[in-house]
Scaffold this motif. Structure first.
Motif, mmCIF file in Angstrom:
data_model
loop_
_atom_site.group_PDB
_atom_site.id
_atom_site.type_symbol
_atom_site.label_atom_id
_atom_site.label_comp_id
_atom_site.label_asym_id
_atom_site.label_seq_id
_atom_site.Cartn_x
_atom_site.Cartn_y
_atom_site.Cartn_z
ATOM 1 N N ILE A 1 0.358 4.948 3.820
ATOM 2 C CA ILE A 1 -0.076 3.690 3.206
ATOM 3 C C ILE A 1 1.133 2.782 2.976
ATOM 4 N N LEU B 1 -7.602 7.976 0.027
ATOM 5 C CA LEU B 1 -6.798 8.751 -0.922
ATOM 6 C C LEU B 1 -7.531 8.908 -2.252
ATOM 7 N N LEU B 2 -8.100 7.791 -2.734
ATOM 8 C CA LEU B 2 -8.780 7.846 -4.033
ATOM 9 C C LEU B 2 -10.028 8.708 -3.964
ATOM 10 N N PRO C 1 -0.135 8.949 1.190
ATOM 11 C CA PRO C 1 0.496 7.832 0.467
ATOM 12 C C PRO C 1 1.680 7.239 1.230
ATOM 13 N N LEU D 1 -8.759 12.116 -4.470
ATOM 14 C CA LEU D 1 -8.341 12.334 -5.861
ATOM 15 C C LEU D 1 -9.559 12.453 -6.767
ATOM 16 N N LEU E 1 -9.790 -1.917 -9.010
ATOM 17 C CA LEU E 1 -10.819 -1.349 -8.134
ATOM 18 C C LEU E 1 -11.404 -2.421 -7.218
ATOM 19 N N THR F 1 4.471 9.483 -3.727
ATOM 20 C CA THR F 1 5.061 8.897 -2.529
ATOM 21 C C THR F 1 6.576 8.991 -2.508
ATOM 22 N N GLY G 1 -0.913 12.215 -4.609
ATOM 23 C CA GLY G 1 -0.706 10.775 -4.649
ATOM 24 C C GLY G 1 0.754 10.367 -4.704
ATOM 25 N N ILE H 1 -5.978 3.678 0.900
ATOM 26 C CA ILE H 1 -6.067 3.935 -0.539
ATOM 27 C C ILE H 1 -7.462 4.410 -0.904
#
Lengths: 489, 450, 265
Positions: free
Chosen positions: B406, B428-429, B403, B432, B60, B371, B369, B425
């Motif tokens: 990215i 994306l996160l 993804p 999610l 993270l 790819t 997520g 990311i």
């Protein structure tokens, strides 16, 4: 009539069918719905079903068969010499592109319909004409291609017309039959429920279709590949050096080696950490700790693999370079780039920690409490109980979990694409860049690959190998886990 | 270890006489040793969890520390006089933007003079402070607002990625030696401009709403178009996998007889759940593109592939929620004369719905997520540079997905794209996380214990 | 290793083996055992009877601190074995349990061979210095549990493959192998058929020669058959305790009488 319009027409027909069917049923019962065998809605649905089922089946069959007929008709127009000079696939894709270009030209009004079907390469520069409306063609359009494309257009045009007529006719016949069968004693609910049941079965069969699709698409292309490249060289070749110019060496051994090496490192990271975490969480942790730590660890499992790939490439790789690379903290230069077997393996290990730990957690929890009590009651410490009673009892399950994790590691793509490197190599040094089966599937099938070349087709053979290996591991693992579960049920 | 030919103990059954301390208030040495082993074992567990959590934090931290930069962007304030004559000239020339660039160069030189900054760099060198897309910004504005022509407009032009990186601390002076795009003199100028207030760093909306940009313009690359690509894919996945998954689960859980066919389906589902995702990509390439001639790189195809991939997950969770509905509910409905189909669709399914939706959302999150399969069907590369114009185009025209975008950025050579990749990311996160939180709330809210 | 102090042994012979004083057990907020005082005599069988949920098993588990494994469980009061409080912070439950063994409701052999099942306890407690000694312990434990003749030729077969009654006797042999002084049995026959039950009861009767046995049972007949003393629990309270004969023929408390005559339970 194009596909969406046919579907809309069928939908309109179906709505009408519902209303008519329901109405007829009610009027046959004199407006008293209690007289009917089924609820009035079922009679409506019965008509809908008898419209849509034959019409849609016909449409699907048509969609599958027409391209095949079209292909064989058009390809018969192309001479042997042309095919010999190139490949049928390539020529056909050119033909289709020209035909689509002509369609577009007509629809935009750049060409009249007559012109599209009568132009000749001798008179018009078809390539530049199509280029003007945004259809880029790779090569000059030959007379043969253009003629084939025109044939393609005319057959597909006729086909489309026939298709619309046939499908709508099927719908109308269904409408008539459905309405005719409607009367108050007709068991509409049973008919509708049978149809629903078949729809349910069809949905469940998609799993089988998917597997069949996977197997067929792998087998056909793999066989094609082995026709162009000897299977023995593929399975036992020690060099992987594809070159799109020809003369490639496509030996799978270095790829398998790197795949196994990376998976081993990943498991060496994930199994001890995951297993100990699972033991701690299921045997020692208080419910509060468990409630916090378990979901936190599972976040790791929910993070997409592309994130791990980036983490490997941009964080872990450079970090390892700072330690093992030239001018690094250790003063050794064992590592020449951020991507390496160890980079990918370690990051993949992190990804697999929650996978191993939650599977093992389930398995450890499945060991009956009586077993723990028995051991503790004899005066064993908790760790003795875990080591000597619970783990041996859970061993088959844990082995199954590790096999599943191994299959995950072997099939993992993004981490190795980004973290492991691109050059195939047979080496023992974990700090060297190597490349894996999955990474090569990606690199051989992306870019401007010609699908007919062995360099692209090899990806399917790689995919087949991957599929067989992971499937084998999964079947063994699932079998072990299931047997294990039964033991304590 | 075992010995089947043990002799029975001779004579009387003498109890083994261990010579150990019998008082339980004193620890004998063996117990001490065993307790130490116990403590060590427990420590290993704590260390394992600690390592796991450490990795989580490290991941993270890497994401946030590298990615947050993508959400801010440096702009250069320049007053550009828009003059009809110049614009007409520019529009007539072949390379239109170069003329606009010249306009900016003049305006920027005045700007610097106005701020009392002197520099010996040529206009060509000064251009390197701006994004190469700056000229297009001016041109688009001038063409879109003919009424402003003849006035002086204050533009906030995007600074080049190096200038941006310098202000964010990503580009350091010592790195410049290997960089042919910028040298120390530029950075001195940037420092001066910063203190003169000509530079401004602010929130970078265009990263979220923009499209991908070419290799030379990392500062303009955005994730918006691929977000739309992902959205259309998820629509396909949702509208196919939910009904198919529910239908398949109902059949397997409620109707399927115990026979070979059912076994075959079951085995297939559990194996498909563990097939590597890239194999689904191969399937998509061979079946949807090679065989069915669906358009390459289209979100529709991506959606189909991801549907096949997520179906097993959805079926497994849906079956679990159907199983959780007690048989008494079915019996009650059947008992008052409902058909089996009615008992399931009227009673069982509504009760299982929260569980089904939770499973579906988690399946969707997994698909979002993913790819690898997208790479094989061509949803990658420099294709997310335009927004689809319309719903049909959204499904059929080439696009990328978050993804895959990215991945595309991570592959490019310029480190400025890495910042975009990390930023992508984060986006994306966030998606999610939102999906998972919705799933958790659904579960908490509607979970029933029978 | 020290010599066993003589006065300890003397005390064992004369005083009660276990003496509980004002024992309270809480499960979270539930007060499961209230004010239990009991003296348990050495080398005899004491039966705990009472309706289900009366706390007899809970109390049994406090005697070797098996309740420690349950997070929310809390014990107050004192339980002394040979005059030593087992809830003293200095006491290691591991060492305590070597002294106070336990046999459970459902036979729970480990998924190991018969030999390893028996040898497990001696191994972890370091009771043998050689393989020969361990063999000796295994053989004598099996013999004491009356299982020797049945299993002597298949010691390396898994313990889980035996019949239920044999499994339970294996578990008893496993407990004996650690040479405890007290054996706690939590409804040891509830999962067994009558023939297996009879064998286990016979075994219990033989074992009382060497061990102090506390047995929880659902069946009053069983309590009458095997025990010398009986304690009746009801709603977490020890209602009455005394010689088995007296409890069954001449109960002092109304509740005991009602239970024995089948009014509830």
């Amino acid at each position: 009539m194009s596909l969406p319009y046919i579907l809309i027409a069928l939908l309109v027909l179906a709505v009408a069918g519902y209303i008519v069917g329901r109405g007829k049923a009610l009027s046959s019962a004199g407006g008293d719905s209690r007289e009917l065998h089924s609820l009035p809605g079922y009679y409506g649905w019965n008509v809908v079903v008898s419209i849509l089922v034959p019409a849609l089946l016909l449409l699907i069959a048509w969609l599958i068969i027409q391209p095949i007929v079209l292909d064989s008709q058009v390809s018969s127009k192309i001479s042997e010499e042309t095919i010999a000079a190139s490949s049928l696939d390539l020529i056909m894709s050119d033909v289709v592109r020209v035909a689509e270009g002509l369609d577009l030209a007509v629809s935009q009004g750049v060409m009249s319909a007559d012109m599209a079907s009568s132009i000749r390469t001798e008179l018009t520069d078809v390539r530049s004409r199509l280029g003007e409306i945004g259809v880029a063609l790779g090569s000059e359009v030959t007379a043969e291609t253009l003629r084939a494309a025109q044939t393609y257009r005319s057959i597909s045009g006729t086909g489309l017309l026939l298709r619309s007529i046939a499908v709508l006719a099927a719908g109308l016949i269904g409408f008539a039959v459905g309405v005719m069968r409607t009367n108050k004693d007709f068991r509409a609910r049973n008919v509708v429920e049978t149809v629903v049941r078949y729809i349910l079965i069809a949905a469940a069969s998609i799993a089988i279709l998917t597997t069949v699709g996977i197997v067929l698409s792998l087998i056909f292309n793999t066989v094609e590949f082995f026709r162009l490249y000897p299977a023995a060289d593929f399975f036992f070749g020690l060099t992987w050096a594809p070159s799109f110019g020809g003369g490639s060496e496509l030996g799978i051994v270095p790829l398998i080696w790197a795949t196994m090496y990376i998976s081993l490192i990943a498991l060496a990271v994930a199994v001890p950490i995951g297993l100990f975490a699972a033991i701690y969480l299921s045997e020692y942790a208080t419910s509060h700790v468990r409630a916090v730590a378990k979901p936190l660890l599972e976040i790791l499992a929910g993070i997409p693999t592309i994130v791990y790939g980036l983490f490997a490439l941009l964080t872990v790789g450079p970090l390892l370079m700072n330690v093992f690379g030239s001018g690094g903290a250790l003063g050794v230069s064992w590592m020449s780039g951020a991507s390496s077997v160890f980079t990918a393996g370690a990051v993949m290990g992190i990804m697999l920690i929650p996978f191993v730990s939650s599977l093992s957690d389930d398995i450890i929890n499945a060991v009956p409490q009586a077993m723990r009590d028995g051991s503790l009651g004899l005066g064993a410490t908790h760790s003795e109980t875990v080591k000597q009673v619970i783990l041996p009892a859970a061993l088959p399950g844990i082995v199954g979990a590790i096999l599943l994790a191994a299959s995950r590691a072997i099939g993992e793509t993004m981490i190795v694409v980004l973290g492991a490197g691109a050059a195939a190599r047979l080496s023992m040094n974990p700090l060297e860049a190597m490349t894996t089966v999955t990474a090569k599937i990606v690199s051989q099938l992306t870019g401007d690959a010609d699908f007919a070349s062995p360099e692209a087709l090899v990806a399917f053979a790689l995919g087949m190998t991957l599929f067989v290996v992971t499937l084998g591991l999964n079947i063994v693992a699932l079998y072990i886990v299931r047997k294990y579960r039964e033991q304590y049920d | 270890m075992t010995d089947t030919t043990l002799t029975p103990p001779s004579g009387k059954t003498s109890a083994p006489t261990p010579n150990k301390i019998t008082s339980i208030l004193e620890l004998d040495p063996l117990t001490k040793k065993r307790n130490a082993a116990e403590a060590r074992f427990k420590l290993y567990g704590i260390i394992a969890i600690g390592i796991g959590l450490f990795f989580l934090v490290a991941l993270l931290w890497a994401i946030l520390s590298n990615g947050l930069g993508a959400f801010s962007q440096t702009f250069v304030k320049v007053d550009v006089p828009l003059n009809q004559q110049q614009i007409d000239d520019a529009e007539k020339s072949v390379v239109k933007t170069s003329k606009y660039r010249a306009i900016i160069d003049d305006a920027f030189a005045k700007e610097l003079a106005g701020a009392n900054i002197t520099t010996e760099m040529s206009a060509k060198d000064l251009q390197k402070l701006f994004s190469s897309g700056a000229a297009a910004t001016v041109r688009d504005y001038a063409l879109a607002n003919p009424d402003k022509v003849g006035t002086t407009v204050t533009f906030e032009l995007i600074a080049s990625s190096r200038v941006d990186g310098y202000l964010k601390g990503r580009v350091k002076r010592e790195d410049l030696a290997e960089d042919k795009n910028l040298d120390a003199a530029h950075l001195d100028l940037v420092d001066q401009m910063k203190s003169a207030g000509l530079l401004e760093k602010r929130f970078n909306w265009s990263f979220i709403t923009g499209t991908d940009a070419s290799d030379s313009r990392p500062e303009q690359a955005g994730i918006g178009a691929s977000m739309i690509g992902s959205l259309f894919m998820m629509l396909v996945v949702l509208f196919l996998s939910l009904p198919i998954g529910v239908a398949a689960s109902i059949y397997l859980e409620e109707f399927a007889p115990q026979n070979k066919f059912t076994d075959l389906i079951e085995v297939n589902i559990s194996n498909l759940a563990a097939v590597p995702s890239i194999v689904f990509g191969i399937l998509g390439l061979a079946v949807f593109i090679q065989f069915m001639h669906l358009p390459q790189s289209a979100p529709l195809v991506g959606g189909l592939v991801l549907t096949l991939m997520t179906l097993p997950t959805i079926i497994i969770s849906t079956r679990a929620s159907l199983k959780a509905v007690p048989p008494s509910i079915r019996d009650a409905a059947l008992g008052i004369g409902a058909s089996k189909m009615q008992s399931i669709f009227h009673h069982v399914l509504p009760l299982a719905m929260p569980g089904i939706l939770t499973g579906t959302i988690i399946g969707l999150a997994q698909a979002l997520g993913e790819t690898a399969p997208l790479l094989l069907i061509g949803m990658v590369g420099f294709i997310a540079s335009n927004f689809p114009d319309g719903v049909a185009a959204g499904f059929f025209s080439p696009n990328s997905a978050m993804p895959a975008q990215i991945y595309e950025w991570a592959k490019r050579a310029d480190p400025a794209f890495y910042e975009r990749a990390w930023g992508g990311i984060i986006v994306l996160l966030v998606f999610l996380m939102t999906m998972n939180i919705i799933a958790i709330i659904l579960r908490r809210r509607f979970e029933r214990r029978w | 290793m020290n010599e066993m102090p003589n006065f300890e042994q003397a005390k064992t012979m004369t005083e009660s083996k276990i003496s509980a004083n004002k024992v309270q057990v809480y499960y979270g907020d539930t007060h499961a055992i209230k004010d239990v005082d009991i003296e348990i005599q050495p080398r005899s069988v004491t039966a705990f009877i009472g309706p289900s949920g009366c706390g007899k098993s809970t109390f049994l588990r406090t005697l070797n601190r098996m309740n420690d494994t349950i997070d929310i469980c809390r014990v107050e009061g004192s339980i002394k074995i040979d005059g030593e409080n087992i809830y003293d912070p200095k006491v290691d439950p591991v060492q305590l349990r070597a002294k106070v063994g336990m046999v459970f409701q459902k036979p729970n052999p480990f998924p190991k061979s018969i030999y390893d099942n028996i040898a497990y306890g001696p191994r972890i407690h370091g009771l043998s210095r050689s393989k020969a000694e361990l063999d000796e312990i295994v053989a004598s434990s099996l013999q004491k549990a009356g299982l020797w003749e049945e299993v002597k030729n298949r010691l390396d077969e898994p313990g889980t493959g035996m019949s239920g009654g044999q499994q339970q006797r294996l578990c008893i042999a496993r407990a004996i192998a650690v040479s405890p002084e007290v054996i706690l049995m939590d409804e040891p026959c509830s999962a067994l058929d009558p023939i297996a039950t009879a064998k286990v009861e016979e075994l219990i009767d033989e074992l009382r020669e060497n061990f102090t046995i506390v047995i929880v049972t659902h069946s009053m007949q069983q309590a009458a058959r095997v025990s010398q003393r009986t304690a009746f629990f009801h709603l977490g309270v020890l209602v009455e305790e005394g010689l088995t004969e007296d409890i069954f023929t001449n109960p002092k408390d109304k509740r005991t009488q009602d239970y024995i005559t089948g009014r509830f339970g």
